[in-house]
Design a protein around this motif. Structure first.
Motif, PDB file in Angstrom:
ATOM      1  N   GLN A 250       0.861  -1.176   0.000  1.00 22.85           N
ATOM      2  CA  GLN A 250       0.000   0.000   0.000  1.00 22.85           C
ATOM      3  C   GLN A 250       0.899   1.228   0.000  1.00 22.85           C
ATOM      4  N   SER A 251       0.632   2.169  -0.903  1.00 24.11           N
ATOM      5  CA  SER A 251       1.478   3.350  -1.014  1.00 24.11           C
ATOM      6  C   SER A 251       0.643   4.548  -1.430  1.00 24.11           C
ATOM      7  N   ASP A 252       1.010   5.719  -0.847  1.00 27.46           N
ATOM      8  CA  ASP A 252       0.328   6.956  -1.230  1.00 27.46           C
ATOM      9  C   ASP A 252       0.788   7.463  -2.587  1.00 27.46           C
ATOM     10  N   ALA A 253       1.803   6.847  -3.162  1.00 27.40           N
ATOM     11  CA  ALA A 253       2.281   7.241  -4.485  1.00 27.40           C
ATOM     12  C   ALA A 253       2.639   5.998  -5.277  1.00 27.40           C
ATOM     13  N   GLY A 254       2.481   6.070  -6.605  1.00 23.52           N
ATOM     14  CA  GLY A 254       2.839   4.946  -7.462  1.00 23.52           C
ATOM     15  C   GLY A 254       1.721   3.938  -7.632  1.00 23.52           C
ATOM     16  N   GLN A 255       1.950   2.998  -8.531  1.00 25.21           N
ATOM     17  CA  GLN A 255       0.977   1.961  -8.868  1.00 25.21           C
ATOM     18  C   GLN A 255       1.579   0.585  -8.600  1.00 25.21           C
ATOM     19  N   VAL A 256       0.851  -0.240  -7.857  1.00 27.97           N
ATOM     20  CA  VAL A 256       1.322  -1.586  -7.539  1.00 27.97           C
ATOM     21  C   VAL A 256       1.136  -2.491  -8.757  1.00 27.97           C
ATOM     22  N   GLU A 257       2.197  -3.199  -9.117  1.00 26.52           N
ATOM     23  CA  GLU A 257       2.158  -4.119 -10.247  1.00 26.52           C
ATOM     24  C   GLU A 257       2.229  -5.562  -9.749  1.00 26.52           C
ATOM     25  N   ARG A 258       1.517  -6.450 -10.468  1.00 25.33           N
ATOM     26  CA  ARG A 258       1.573  -7.881 -10.165  1.00 25.33           C
ATOM     27  C   ARG A 258       1.882  -8.645 -11.449  1.00 25.33           C
ATOM     28  N   PRO A 259       2.738  -9.663 -11.375  1.00 22.16           N
ATOM     29  CA  PRO A 259       3.031 -10.445 -12.586  1.00 22.16           C
ATOM     30  C   PRO A 259       1.813 -11.245 -13.026  1.00 22.16           C
TER      31      PRO A 259
END
Length: 294
Positions: A250-259
């Motif tokens: 979880q982050s207030d900035a950026g986008q989490v990527e999943r393979p």
């Protein structure tokens, strides 16, 4: 007759207390700024306090059978408590008074170390099973224990904290270069602006709040099974990279990527101008990055 027997019995009970009476310690030695003082003790407690005299003083008491070994020169003082084999009479309770701008080194086995009110050039405290509590000011600080915990409120620009099964907690104006490492304990850090910050735990969790990141600064946080929480100011400038194997991000900035196939999550983004580097790696723990709450 019975009255005399009672008196004899009472004296018999008091005899061990007399035989094992503590030996007082009261030692002083001149020591100017830049000098070095060392204290080594196995069991009991060592307290360190600062004062405005150009001398060091060691006071306290030794259990029966212990003796104090001394090594003194113009710029160095070393006191070591010598224990007999199979000691069963207890340890030593010592208080060390130190002047400003000296180097202080304290080593113990099962004795706790309590440091407060100091303003020294370098502070080093090492224990095996004892706890370490430290506060004051020091240009450089190193605190290490095996199974004890570490609590630091030392204002310092270079801080090293090491534990195996103990928890680590530090605040009070630390900044510059900070490193903390433990195996099964938790790490809690509250820092001012840092140039280098590295924290690592195996089964423990990390919770870090940084007041800022110097230009070109670097933050590295790693765990195996523990979680990681990092709080940063909103105007921080750095490249942020987060990776987990089975934990959430979880982050207030950026986008989490999943393979598309297999486990793992990642996040890469730039905060501000991207001057510094922030790297976070957790195997099975969750990661939370918060911005703007400082």
């Amino acid at each position: 007759m019975h009255h005399r027997l009672r008196i004899v019995a009472a004296l018999t009970l008091l005899l061990p207390l007399v035989v094992q009476a503590a030996t007082p310690v009261n030692e002083q030695h001149p020591l100017a700024a830049g000098g070095r003082v060392e204290v080594s003790n196995i069991a009991g407690k060592v307290t360190v306090r600062g004062w405005d005299r150009n001398e060091v003083a060691l006071t306290g008491s030794l259990a029966e059978g212990l003796r104090l070994q001394q090594d003194k020169s113009s710029n160095r003082v070393r006191w070591e408590v010598i224990y007999p084999r199979n000691n069963r009479n207890g340890g030593a309770t010592l208080e060390l008074r130190v002047p400003r701008s000296v180097e202080v080194q304290v080593g113990t086995v099962s004795a706790d170390i309590d440091v407060a009110g100091v303003d020294v050039r370098r502070l080093s405290a090492n224990a095996v099973s004892g706890e370490i509590t430290a506060a004051g000011r020091s240009s450089e600080t190193s605190l290490a224990t095996v199974s004890g915990s570490i609590r630091s409120q030392v204002q310092t620009q270079r801080l090293s904290l090491r534990a195996v099964s103990g928890d680590i907690q530090a605040g009070g104006g630390i900044g510059g270069e900070v490193s903390a490492e433990t195996v099964s304990g938790d790490i809690r850090l509250d820092t001012a602006q840092v140039q280098r910050l590295a924290a690592e735990a195996v089964s423990g969790s990390l919770r870090v709040g940084a007041g800022g990141l110097a230009p070109g600064g670097k933050v590295t946080l790693e765990t195996v099974s523990g979680s990681i929480a990092l709080a940063l100011p909103g105007k921080v400038s750095a490249r942020l990279a987060v990776k987990t194997f089975s934990g959430a991000i979880q982050s207030d900035a950026g986008q989490v990527e999943r393979p598309r196939y297999g486990p793992g999550r990642s996040l890469e983004t730039r905060l501000g101008a991207g001057d510094g580097d922030i790297s976070i790696n957790a195997h099975s723990g969750n990661v939370r990055v918060t911005l703007g709450n400082r």
